[in-house]
Design a protein around this motif. Structure first.
Motif, short mmCIF file in Angstrom:
data_model
loop_
_atom_site.label_atom_id
_atom_site.label_comp_id
_atom_site.label_asym_id
_atom_site.label_seq_id
_atom_site.Cartn_x
_atom_site.Cartn_y
_atom_site.Cartn_z
N LEU A 73 0.82 -1.21 0.00
CA LEU A 73 0.00 0.00 0.00
C LEU A 73 0.86 1.26 0.00
N GLU A 74 1.81 1.35 0.90
CA GLU A 74 2.68 2.53 0.97
C GLU A 74 3.52 2.66 -0.29
N PHE A 75 4.05 1.54 -0.78
CA PHE A 75 4.84 1.56 -2.01
C PHE A 75 3.98 2.10 -3.17
N SER A 76 2.74 1.64 -3.26
CA SER A 76 1.83 2.11 -4.32
C SER A 76 1.58 3.61 -4.20
N LYS A 77 1.37 4.07 -2.98
CA LYS A 77 1.14 5.50 -2.76
C LYS A 77 2.35 6.31 -3.19
N GLN A 78 3.54 5.84 -2.83
CA GLN A 78 4.75 6.56 -3.20
C GLN A 78 4.97 6.56 -4.71
N LEU A 79 4.71 5.43 -5.36
CA LEU A 79 4.84 5.40 -6.82
C LEU A 79 3.91 6.42 -7.47
N LEU A 80 2.70 6.53 -6.94
CA LEU A 80 1.74 7.47 -7.51
C LEU A 80 2.19 8.91 -7.30
N THR A 81 2.58 9.25 -6.08
CA THR A 81 2.92 10.64 -5.79
C THR A 81 4.30 11.04 -6.30
N GLU A 82 5.26 10.15 -6.23
CA GLU A 82 6.64 10.48 -6.59
C GLU A 82 6.98 10.18 -8.04
N ALA A 83 6.45 9.08 -8.59
CA ALA A 83 6.80 8.68 -9.95
C ALA A 83 5.66 8.90 -10.93
N LYS A 84 4.49 9.27 -10.42
CA LYS A 84 3.30 9.46 -11.27
C LYS A 84 2.95 8.18 -12.02
N VAL A 85 3.10 7.05 -11.33
CA VAL A 85 2.78 5.73 -11.89
C VAL A 85 1.77 5.07 -10.96
N ALA A 86 0.62 4.69 -11.52
CA ALA A 86 -0.43 4.07 -10.71
C ALA A 86 -0.36 2.55 -10.83
N VAL A 87 -0.32 1.89 -9.68
CA VAL A 87 -0.37 0.44 -9.60
C VAL A 87 -1.37 0.10 -8.50
N ALA A 88 -1.82 -1.14 -8.48
CA ALA A 88 -2.76 -1.57 -7.45
C ALA A 88 -1.99 -2.33 -6.37
N PRO A 89 -2.11 -1.93 -5.11
CA PRO A 89 -1.41 -2.66 -4.05
C PRO A 89 -1.93 -4.08 -3.91
N GLY A 90 -1.03 -5.02 -3.82
CA GLY A 90 -1.41 -6.42 -3.74
C GLY A 90 -2.26 -6.76 -2.54
N VAL A 91 -2.07 -6.05 -1.43
CA VAL A 91 -2.83 -6.35 -0.22
C VAL A 91 -4.33 -6.18 -0.45
N GLY A 92 -4.71 -5.39 -1.42
CA GLY A 92 -6.12 -5.21 -1.74
C GLY A 92 -6.76 -6.46 -2.33
N TYR A 93 -5.93 -7.44 -2.69
CA TYR A 93 -6.43 -8.69 -3.26
C TYR A 93 -6.35 -9.83 -2.25
N GLY A 94 -6.11 -9.49 -1.01
CA GLY A 94 -6.03 -10.51 0.04
C GLY A 94 -4.64 -10.55 0.65
N GLU A 95 -4.53 -11.23 1.77
CA GLU A 95 -3.26 -11.25 2.51
C GLU A 95 -2.11 -11.82 1.70
N ASN A 96 -2.39 -12.74 0.78
CA ASN A 96 -1.31 -13.30 -0.03
C ASN A 96 -0.83 -12.34 -1.11
N GLY A 97 -1.54 -11.25 -1.31
CA GLY A 97 -1.12 -10.24 -2.27
C GLY A 97 -0.09 -9.28 -1.70
N GLU A 98 0.07 -9.27 -0.38
CA GLU A 98 1.05 -8.38 0.23
C GLU A 98 2.43 -8.72 -0.31
N GLY A 99 3.21 -7.67 -0.56
CA GLY A 99 4.54 -7.86 -1.12
C GLY A 99 4.57 -7.74 -2.63
N PHE A 100 3.39 -7.53 -3.22
CA PHE A 100 3.26 -7.41 -4.67
C PHE A 100 2.42 -6.19 -5.02
#
Length: 137
Positions: A73-100
């Motif tokens: 989640l934090e990595f995704s936020k930083q990519l959006l604000t700092e690099a202007k690149v939007a990605v979906a945080p893996g944690v939003g897809y369940g606990e096994n998505g964390e780290g992706f």
């Protein structure tokens, strides 16, 4: 919620799509194949190794090891604000998505390359060794 079947025009449209000309399927397959190759190659040059998806319009990318402590989640936020690149945080897809993060390959090749350049600048600003940087081994 469906209790008896999909709306009849939707079923007819699905039949037409499945039984009709399939040239668009091959065209789209080639389009996403090329985008996948551009994404994997350009992000790899930027310092973020992303496994090549076998068949998808999405790439599931492990967080760069040096930034894994941020969480998806934090990595995704930083990519959006700092690099202007939007990605979906893996944690939003369940606990096994964390780290992706999930990256959609919906942009054209030029935009994917621009995203990779922005990601490279972001990674460098975070102290991550990137190919061609002074710190790279």
């Amino acid at each position: 919620y469906l209790d008896y079947g999909a709306f009849t025009p939707i079923q007819a449209a699905a039949c037409a799509a499945l039984n009709g000309p399939q040239d668009i399927v091959e065209k789209n397959r080639q389009l996403y194949h090329k985008r996948r190759d551009v994404l994997v190659e350009s992000f790899g040059r930027a310092g973020w190794d992303i496994p090549s998806p076998k068949a998808s319009m999405f790439a599931w990318a492990p967080l760069p090891p040096a930034l894994a402590h941020l969480g998806s989640l934090e990595f995704s936020k930083q990519l959006l604000t700092e690099a202007k690149v939007a990605v979906a945080p893996g944690v939003g897809y369940g606990e096994n998505g964390e780290g992706f993060v999930r990256i959609a390959m919906v942009e054209n090749e030029q935009r994917l390359r621009q995203a990779a350049r922005n990601v490279k600048r972001y990674l460098q600003s975070m102290g991550v060794n990137t190919p061609g940087s002074a710190k790279a081994v």
